[in-house]
Design a protein around this motif. Structure first.
Motif, PDB file in Angstrom:
ATOM      1  N   ILE A 159      -1.206 -15.568  31.270  1.00 56.65           N
ATOM      2  CA  ILE A 159       0.125 -15.730  31.854  1.00 56.65           C
ATOM      3  C   ILE A 159       1.184 -15.265  30.862  1.00 56.65           C
ATOM      4  CG2 ILE A 159       1.806 -17.412  32.722  1.00 56.65           C
ATOM      5  CD1 ILE A 159      -0.565 -19.097  33.658  1.00 56.65           C
ATOM      6  N   PRO A 160       2.174 -14.463  31.305  1.00 54.31           N
ATOM      7  CA  PRO A 160       3.238 -14.026  30.402  1.00 54.31           C
ATOM      8  C   PRO A 160       4.030 -15.227  29.857  1.00 54.31           C
ATOM      9  CG  PRO A 160       3.210 -12.680  32.383  1.00 54.31           C
ATOM     10  CD  PRO A 160       2.294 -13.841  32.641  1.00 54.31           C
ATOM     11  N   ILE A 161       4.105 -15.333  28.536  1.00 63.73           N
ATOM     12  CA  ILE A 161       4.826 -16.432  27.890  1.00 63.73           C
ATOM     13  C   ILE A 161       5.753 -15.861  26.832  1.00 63.73           C
ATOM     14  CG2 ILE A 161       4.618 -18.586  26.594  1.00 63.73           C
ATOM     15  CD1 ILE A 161       1.753 -18.833  27.652  1.00 63.73           C
ATOM     16  N   ALA A 162       7.009 -16.256  26.871  1.00 69.20           N
ATOM     17  CA  ALA A 162       7.979 -15.858  25.848  1.00 69.20           C
ATOM     18  C   ALA A 162       7.956 -16.890  24.727  1.00 69.20           C
ATOM     19  CB  ALA A 162       9.378 -15.759  26.444  1.00 69.20           C
ATOM     20  N   ILE A 163       8.001 -16.427  23.495  1.00 68.68           N
ATOM     21  CA  ILE A 163       7.866 -17.337  22.357  1.00 68.68           C
ATOM     22  C   ILE A 163       8.836 -16.964  21.239  1.00 68.68           C
ATOM     23  CG2 ILE A 163       6.322 -18.126  20.520  1.00 68.68           C
ATOM     24  CD1 ILE A 163       3.999 -17.783  22.413  1.00 68.68           C
ATOM     25  N   THR A 164       9.452 -17.976  20.655  1.00 74.61           N
ATOM     26  CA  THR A 164      10.234 -17.780  19.439  1.00 74.61           C
ATOM     27  C   THR A 164       9.970 -18.963  18.514  1.00 74.61           C
ATOM     28  OG1 THR A 164      12.421 -17.328  18.516  1.00 74.61           O
ATOM     29  CG2 THR A 164      12.325 -18.926  20.316  1.00 74.61           C
ATOM     30  N   GLY A 165       9.929 -18.700  17.226  1.00 79.96           N
ATOM     31  CA  GLY A 165       9.665 -19.772  16.278  1.00 79.96           C
ATOM     32  C   GLY A 165       9.177 -19.229  14.949  1.00 79.96           C
ATOM     33  N   SER A 166       9.646 -19.823  13.884  1.00 81.77           N
ATOM     34  CA  SER A 166       9.185 -19.477  12.550  1.00 81.77           C
ATOM     35  C   SER A 166       8.062 -20.429  12.149  1.00 81.77           C
ATOM     36  CB  SER A 166      10.354 -19.599  11.565  1.00 81.77           C
ATOM     37  OG  SER A 166       9.900 -19.507  10.233  1.00 81.77           O
ATOM     38  N   ILE A 167       7.178 -19.972  11.278  1.00 79.49           N
ATOM     39  CA  ILE A 167       6.094 -20.838  10.803  1.00 79.49           C
ATOM     40  C   ILE A 167       6.049 -20.821   9.283  1.00 79.49           C
ATOM     41  CG2 ILE A 167       4.660 -20.557  12.864  1.00 79.49           C
ATOM     42  CD1 ILE A 167       2.953 -18.601  11.120  1.00 79.49           C
ATOM     43  N   ASP A 168       5.570 -21.920   8.720  1.00 78.81           N
ATOM     44  CA  ASP A 168       5.333 -21.936   7.281  1.00 78.81           C
ATOM     45  C   ASP A 168       3.845 -21.759   7.026  1.00 78.81           C
ATOM     46  OD1 ASP A 168       4.091 -24.396   7.727  1.00 78.81           O
ATOM     47  OD2 ASP A 168       5.771 -25.571   6.976  1.00 78.81           O
ATOM     48  N   ILE A 169       3.455 -21.790   5.781  1.00 78.02           N
ATOM     49  CA  ILE A 169       2.077 -21.483   5.423  1.00 78.02           C
ATOM     50  C   ILE A 169       1.098 -22.563   5.887  1.00 78.02           C
ATOM     51  CG2 ILE A 169       1.994 -22.618   3.153  1.00 78.02           C
ATOM     52  CD1 ILE A 169       0.743 -19.910   2.150  1.00 78.02           C
ATOM     53  N   GLU A 170       1.625 -23.741   6.266  1.00 81.22           N
ATOM     54  CA  GLU A 170       0.780 -24.829   6.757  1.00 81.22           C
ATOM     55  C   GLU A 170       0.706 -24.876   8.280  1.00 81.22           C
ATOM     56  OE1 GLU A 170       2.479 -28.267   4.992  1.00 81.22           O
ATOM     57  OE2 GLU A 170       1.589 -27.891   3.023  1.00 81.22           O
ATOM     58  N   GLY A 171       1.397 -23.951   8.952  1.00 80.79           N
ATOM     59  CA  GLY A 171       1.334 -23.910  10.406  1.00 80.79           C
ATOM     60  C   GLY A 171       2.368 -24.750  11.111  1.00 80.79           C
ATOM     61  N   ASN A 172       3.363 -25.239  10.384  1.00 81.54           N
ATOM     62  CA  ASN A 172       4.464 -25.968  11.017  1.00 81.54           C
ATOM     63  C   ASN A 172       5.455 -24.985  11.623  1.00 81.54           C
ATOM     64  OD1 ASN A 172       3.608 -28.643  10.078  1.00 81.54           O
ATOM     65  ND2 ASN A 172       4.181 -27.908   8.044  1.00 81.54           N
ATOM     66  N   VAL A 173       5.987 -25.335  12.772  1.00 79.01           N
ATOM     67  CA  VAL A 173       6.944 -24.467  13.457  1.00 79.01           C
ATOM     68  C   VAL A 173       8.358 -24.877  13.070  1.00 79.01           C
ATOM     69  CG1 VAL A 173       7.785 -23.666  15.689  1.00 79.01           C
ATOM     70  CG2 VAL A 173       5.349 -24.091  15.364  1.00 79.01           C
ATOM     71  N   LYS A 174       9.118 -23.913  12.566  1.00 74.27           N
ATOM     72  CA  LYS A 174      10.461 -24.166  12.057  1.00 74.27           C
ATOM     73  C   LYS A 174      11.523 -23.581  12.988  1.00 74.27           C
ATOM     74  CE  LYS A 174       8.808 -26.022   8.306  1.00 74.27           C
ATOM     75  NZ  LYS A 174       8.967 -27.462   8.014  1.00 74.27           N
ATOM     76  N   ALA A 175      12.729 -24.109  12.861  1.00 78.31           N
ATOM     77  CA  ALA A 175      13.848 -23.679  13.694  1.00 78.31           C
ATOM     78  C   ALA A 175      14.196 -22.212  13.445  1.00 78.31           C
ATOM     79  CB  ALA A 175      15.063 -24.559  13.427  1.00 78.31           C
ATOM     80  N   VAL A 176      14.765 -21.586  14.463  1.00 78.67           N
ATOM     81  CA  VAL A 176      15.217 -20.189  14.376  1.00 78.67           C
ATOM     82  C   VAL A 176      16.645 -20.102  14.881  1.00 78.67           C
ATOM     83  CG1 VAL A 176      12.905 -19.220  14.601  1.00 78.67           C
ATOM     84  CG2 VAL A 176      14.262 -19.682  16.651  1.00 78.67           C
ATOM     85  N   GLY A 177      17.245 -18.948  14.707  1.00 78.74           N
ATOM     86  CA  GLY A 177      18.608 -18.741  15.162  1.00 78.74           C
ATOM     87  C   GLY A 177      18.667 -18.051  16.520  1.00 78.74           C
ATOM     88  N   ALA A 178      19.877 -17.948  17.054  1.00 80.82           N
ATOM     89  CA  ALA A 178      20.152 -17.241  18.310  1.00 80.82           C
ATOM     90  C   ALA A 178      19.293 -17.744  19.471  1.00 80.82           C
ATOM     91  CB  ALA A 178      19.954 -15.734  18.136  1.00 80.82           C
ATOM     92  N   VAL A 179      19.031 -19.036  19.517  1.00 80.36           N
ATOM     93  CA  VAL A 179      18.183 -19.601  20.575  1.00 80.36           C
ATOM     94  C   VAL A 179      18.860 -19.486  21.937  1.00 80.36           C
ATOM     95  CG1 VAL A 179      17.195 -21.741  21.463  1.00 80.36           C
ATOM     96  CG2 VAL A 179      16.924 -21.154  19.065  1.00 80.36           C
ATOM     97  N   SER A 180      20.156 -19.716  21.980  1.00 81.70           N
ATOM     98  CA  SER A 180      20.875 -19.611  23.249  1.00 81.70           C
ATOM     99  C   SER A 180      20.716 -18.217  23.862  1.00 81.70           C
ATOM    100  CB  SER A 180      22.360 -19.917  23.036  1.00 81.70           C
ATOM    101  OG  SER A 180      23.081 -19.773  24.233  1.00 81.70           O
ATOM    102  N   GLU A 181      20.869 -17.200  23.027  1.00 85.47           N
ATOM    103  CA  GLU A 181      20.717 -15.831  23.508  1.00 85.47           C
ATOM    104  C   GLU A 181      19.284 -15.541  23.933  1.00 85.47           C
ATOM    105  OE1 GLU A 181      24.266 -15.944  20.819  1.00 85.47           O
ATOM    106  OE2 GLU A 181      22.242 -16.756  20.794  1.00 85.47           O
TER     107      GLU A 181
END
Length: 244
Positions: A167-189
């Motif tokens: 299924i087509p899925i849109a994804i945004t997110g930063s990760i660290d070396i331990e696999g944690n997902v971190k906040a990103v910018g321009a989320v509204s856009e």
């Protein structure tokens, strides 16, 4: 004032017969200060930060799509030329933002490293090898930021049959070396782009969920936004989407 201090310093150095190295060390801090204060010379300028649409990109035919936005700074006297791309947001840059941006730029350019390259390293570390998705992103030019980290990781997992996705899925997110997902910018856009491109599902960092939800409510559109804190949670979310 700067010129006066330089002249004074030069005379002092000359009188004391200090080496030219001493003079250089006395001048460099003043030049650094001048760099930091230079944005104040533009206090009457009106500049805008423009965020514009970039088509979503599917990583290696895995149905995992990256949401990317373009950004540029524009003076009020300049003309916008975005080759018919859609402007998602336009915000006037205040003097405080101009000043802070200049200082942040100096710090990150010289001390902060390259967040995009670091993201590639983190993904390869988590996966344990290079994949086509990583290579696809690595050859790109003029790519900034680390918001594609989660998408690259999940796409790589699909390549290696660690998770299945049809299924087509849109994804945004930063990760660290331990696999944690971190906040990103321009989320509204990015929410706007997901809606424009007809996605039904959007995975975002938990830290960005409130902003994404608020944007979607303003758009009054249908989109399932799924917050995740780790790569493991994102993997489970993909499995649940596919088995619904």
């Amino acid at each position: 004032m700067i010129i006066y201090i330089l002249l004074f310093t030069y005379k002092h150095v000359k009188k004391q017969y200090v080496t030219i190295i001493g003079y250089v060390f006395s001048v460099v801090p003043l030049l650094v200060v001048l760099y930091f204060e230079s944005p104040l010379l533009k206090y009457e300028n009106i500049d805008y930060s423009i965020t514009f649409y970039h088509p979503t990109e599917v990583l290696n035919d895995t149905n995992i799509s990256i949401l990317a936005v373009g950004t540029m700074k524009l003076n009020e006297s300049e003309q916008v030329n975005l080759d018919n791309q859609i402007i998602l947001n336009q915000v006037e840059i205040t003097n405080i933002e101009r000043y802070l941006s200049n200082n942040r730029g100096l710090f990150f350019d010289y001390f902060g490293g390259n967040s995009f390259r670091e993201s590639l390293i983190n993904v390869e570390h988590l996966i344990g090898r290079k994949t086509k998705s990583i290579e696809q992103m690595a050859i790109k030019q003029n790519v900034n930021g680390d918001s594609a980290g989660l998408a690259m990781t999940l796409s790589s997992m699909i390549e290696l049959d660690l998770v299945s996705n049809n299924i087509p899925i849109a994804i945004t997110g930063s990760i660290d070396i331990e696999g944690n997902v971190k906040a990103v910018g321009a989320v509204s856009e990015k929410v706007q782009i997901a809606v424009m491109d007809g996605f039904k599902y959007l995975i975002v960092p938990t830290a960005n969920y409130d902003e994404a939800k608020e944007t979607l409510e303003k758009l009054n559109e249908k989109l399932s936004i799924i917050p995740v804190k780790s790569v493991t949670e994102a993997k489970i979310a993909i499995e649940e989407i596919n088995y619904q």
